[in-house]
Motif scaffolding. Structure first.
Motif, short mmCIF file in Angstrom:
data_model
loop_
_atom_site.label_atom_id
_atom_site.label_comp_id
_atom_site.label_asym_id
_atom_site.label_seq_id
_atom_site.Cartn_x
_atom_site.Cartn_y
_atom_site.Cartn_z
N THR A 1 0.82 -1.20 0.00
CA THR A 1 0.00 0.00 0.00
C THR A 1 0.86 1.25 0.00
O THR A 1 0.59 2.22 -0.73
CB THR A 1 -0.93 0.02 1.23
OG1 THR A 1 -1.80 -1.11 1.19
CG2 THR A 1 -1.78 1.28 1.25
N VAL A 2 1.90 1.24 0.82
CA VAL A 2 2.83 2.37 0.88
C VAL A 2 3.51 2.58 -0.47
O VAL A 2 3.61 3.72 -0.97
CB VAL A 2 3.88 2.14 1.98
CG1 VAL A 2 5.07 3.10 1.82
CG2 VAL A 2 3.26 2.32 3.35
N MET A 3 3.98 1.50 -1.09
CA MET A 3 4.68 1.62 -2.36
C MET A 3 3.76 2.12 -3.47
O MET A 3 4.12 3.02 -4.24
CB MET A 3 5.31 0.27 -2.74
CG MET A 3 6.49 -0.12 -1.87
SD MET A 3 7.38 -1.59 -2.47
CE MET A 3 6.27 -2.90 -1.92
N VAL A 4 2.57 1.55 -3.55
CA VAL A 4 1.62 1.97 -4.59
C VAL A 4 1.15 3.40 -4.32
O VAL A 4 1.05 4.22 -5.24
CB VAL A 4 0.41 1.02 -4.63
CG1 VAL A 4 -0.63 1.53 -5.62
CG2 VAL A 4 0.86 -0.39 -5.04
N GLY A 5 0.87 3.72 -3.06
CA GLY A 5 0.45 5.07 -2.71
C GLY A 5 1.51 6.11 -3.04
O GLY A 5 1.20 7.20 -3.55
N GLY A 6 2.77 5.79 -2.73
CA GLY A 6 3.85 6.70 -3.06
C GLY A 6 3.99 6.93 -4.56
O GLY A 6 4.18 8.06 -5.02
N ALA A 7 3.86 5.84 -5.33
CA ALA A 7 3.95 5.96 -6.78
C ALA A 7 2.79 6.78 -7.35
O ALA A 7 2.98 7.59 -8.26
CB ALA A 7 3.95 4.56 -7.41
N LEU A 8 1.60 6.59 -6.79
CA LEU A 8 0.44 7.38 -7.24
C LEU A 8 0.64 8.85 -6.92
O LEU A 8 0.19 9.73 -7.67
CB LEU A 8 -0.84 6.87 -6.59
CG LEU A 8 -1.37 5.53 -7.13
CD1 LEU A 8 -2.55 5.06 -6.28
CD2 LEU A 8 -1.79 5.68 -8.59
N GLY A 9 1.30 9.14 -5.80
CA GLY A 9 1.61 10.52 -5.46
C GLY A 9 2.52 11.16 -6.50
O GLY A 9 2.32 12.31 -6.91
N VAL A 10 3.52 10.40 -6.95
CA VAL A 10 4.42 10.89 -8.00
C VAL A 10 3.64 11.16 -9.29
O VAL A 10 3.81 12.21 -9.93
CB VAL A 10 5.55 9.87 -8.26
CG1 VAL A 10 6.36 10.28 -9.48
CG2 VAL A 10 6.45 9.75 -7.04
N ILE A 11 2.78 10.22 -9.66
CA ILE A 11 1.99 10.38 -10.88
C ILE A 11 1.05 11.58 -10.78
O ILE A 11 0.89 12.35 -11.73
CB ILE A 11 1.18 9.09 -11.17
CG1 ILE A 11 2.14 7.94 -11.48
CG2 ILE A 11 0.22 9.30 -12.33
CD1 ILE A 11 1.46 6.59 -11.63
N ALA A 12 0.41 11.75 -9.61
CA ALA A 12 -0.49 12.89 -9.41
C ALA A 12 0.27 14.20 -9.53
O ALA A 12 -0.24 15.18 -10.09
CB ALA A 12 -1.17 12.78 -8.05
N TYR A 13 1.49 14.23 -8.99
CA TYR A 13 2.31 15.44 -9.09
C TYR A 13 2.63 15.76 -10.55
O TYR A 13 2.53 16.91 -10.99
CB TYR A 13 3.60 15.26 -8.30
CG TYR A 13 4.58 16.42 -8.45
CD1 TYR A 13 4.34 17.62 -7.78
CD2 TYR A 13 5.70 16.30 -9.25
CE1 TYR A 13 5.22 18.68 -7.92
CE2 TYR A 13 6.59 17.36 -9.41
CZ TYR A 13 6.34 18.55 -8.73
OH TYR A 13 7.21 19.61 -8.89
N LEU A 14 3.02 14.75 -11.31
CA LEU A 14 3.36 14.94 -12.72
C LEU A 14 2.12 15.37 -13.52
O LEU A 14 2.21 16.23 -14.40
CB LEU A 14 3.93 13.65 -13.31
CG LEU A 14 5.27 13.18 -12.70
CD1 LEU A 14 5.65 11.81 -13.25
CD2 LEU A 14 6.38 14.19 -12.99
N ALA A 15 0.97 14.78 -13.19
CA ALA A 15 -0.27 15.13 -13.89
C ALA A 15 -0.69 16.57 -13.58
O ALA A 15 -1.31 17.24 -14.43
CB ALA A 15 -1.39 14.17 -13.50
N GLY A 16 -0.37 17.06 -12.40
CA GLY A 16 -0.74 18.41 -12.02
C GLY A 16 0.21 19.47 -12.49
O GLY A 16 -0.05 20.66 -12.34
N HIS A 17 1.35 19.05 -13.06
CA HIS A 17 2.37 19.99 -13.54
C HIS A 17 2.26 20.08 -15.07
O HIS A 17 2.46 19.09 -15.76
CB HIS A 17 3.76 19.49 -13.13
CG HIS A 17 4.85 20.51 -13.24
ND1 HIS A 17 5.30 20.99 -14.44
CD2 HIS A 17 5.58 21.16 -12.28
CE1 HIS A 17 6.26 21.87 -14.24
NE2 HIS A 17 6.44 21.99 -12.93
#
Length: 360
Positions: A205-221
């Protein structure tokens, strides 16, 4: 909350402007949630032990699990408190995505709390009936999906992208609501099914959640999303703060949950974290990538579906026991071996999921 404070303090010293950066706040969000977990954890475990709020072990489970009876459960409350404190401290609270993902997490946690309460205090290993659990999960998931659909600024925030294919985005219109609800509810239950061994569910959960955070950041930039050819979802970068809180809280919980566990997260944690992953993926427009990175959760769920279907149709079982981790236990694998190998598989799947950002 601290974003607003920094706005005020910047008039006295421009150095406070560093708090405006999402990356900085994301790092502090991880550290805050981790610190809160480590500080509260020992006290929570002592109180749960004092009130004899222990795990109820299924009669039909592996014999090795009988020794776990009485281990404090409902530890997911520790995760939720840590996530909430850190998210509220470091997020821009004017961002609606933050409130949606945090609300869904807390509400699913409430459903899990009722389930755990019945198991522990009413000594009912089945807990909340599957029908009512699914009903409330669907209501919450549907509500979140409707809000996300109504607040979408365009089809870019509702269309489905297909990994590994460039410029492939399917506009499904109002069906976005139904599919999003399915993702939230489905992943909530998938994580819950996986939460059967010490630390098995929390680190993936931590690994997937962290990766989704990275993707969300890239999508918002705007620049990064253009370079990677992914949907630019305005405001989604703020999800990094929630993702950081999830990572920190999860690592803090793993400190106490690692084999042999001092505490279990229970449904209050598993249902909430699974739903959180679903909402994060929906906001970032990477639901299919979520199913890739969370492959362990998906396979665990499929093992249950296949086991039930096979037994009802043929009277025979495919696995020695479902979910899948129990099958390997009954084959003679020690519990730590099952856990670590599932972690390793998740690392590989998360890397594949992140690779889809460029392999288009």
């Amino acid at each position: 909350m601290l974003v607003w404070l920094s706005d005020y303090l910047m008039q006295f010293d421009s150095g406070f402007g560093v708090i405006q950066y999402i990356t900085v706040r994301g790092i502090f969000s991880i550290l805050t949630a981790l610190l809160v977990s480590l500080l509260i954890g020992p006290t929570l475990i002592r109180r749960l032990n004092y009130h004899q709020i222990g795990q109820v072990v299924r009669d039909d489970g592996p014999e090795t699990h009988f020794s776990k009876a009485g281990t404090p459960t409902m530890g997911g409350a520790l995760i939720l408190v840590s996530i909430a404190i850190s998210t509220l401290l470091w997020s821009d609270l004017s961002n609606h995505y933050v409130w949606i993902v945090l609300s869904v997490t807390v509400l699913f946690g409430a459903v899990g709390w009722v389930d755990d309460y019945r198991k522990v205090f009413q000594n009912d290993s089945s807990g909340l009936s599957a029908r009512w659990k699914l009903f409330w999960q669907t209501i919450i998931g549907f509500g979140a999906a409707v809000v996300l659909y109504q607040t979408a600024l365009g089809t870019v925030e509702t269309a489905y992208i297909i990994p590994f294919f460039k410029d492939v985005a399917i506009d499904i219109g109002i069906f976005y609501v139904a599919i999003s609800c399915f993702v939230i509810v489905g992943f909530s239950n998938a994580v819950n099914l996986t939460d059967g061994l010490d630390g098995l569910a929390i680190l993936p959960t931590v690994m997937v959640g962290g990766a989704l955070g990275v993707i969300a950041y890239l999508a918002g930039h705007s620049e990064f999303s253009t370079y990677l050819n992914i949907p630019n979802v305005s405001g989604s970068g703020e999800i990094v703060i929630f993702a950081g809180a999830l990572v920190g809280a999860g690592m803090g919980f793993l400190w106490f949950n690692t084999y042999p566990a001092q505490i279990f997260m229970g449904d209050v944690g598993a249902l909430a974290l699974g739903a959180a992953l679903g909402v994060m993926a929906i906001v970032a427009r990477h639901e299919i990538v979520l199913f890739i990175m969370g492959g362990v959760f998906v396979v665990e769920t499929l093992s249950v579906i296949l086991q039930v279907a096979s037994f009802k149709l043929t009277g025979k079982r495919i696995f020695r026991m479902a979910p899948l981790h129990h099958h390997f236990e009954l084959k003679g694998w020690p519990e730590p071996r099952v856990i670590v190998r599932f972690w390793i598989i998740t690392v590989m799947l998360v890397l594949i999921g992140l690779a889809t950002l460029k392999l288009r």
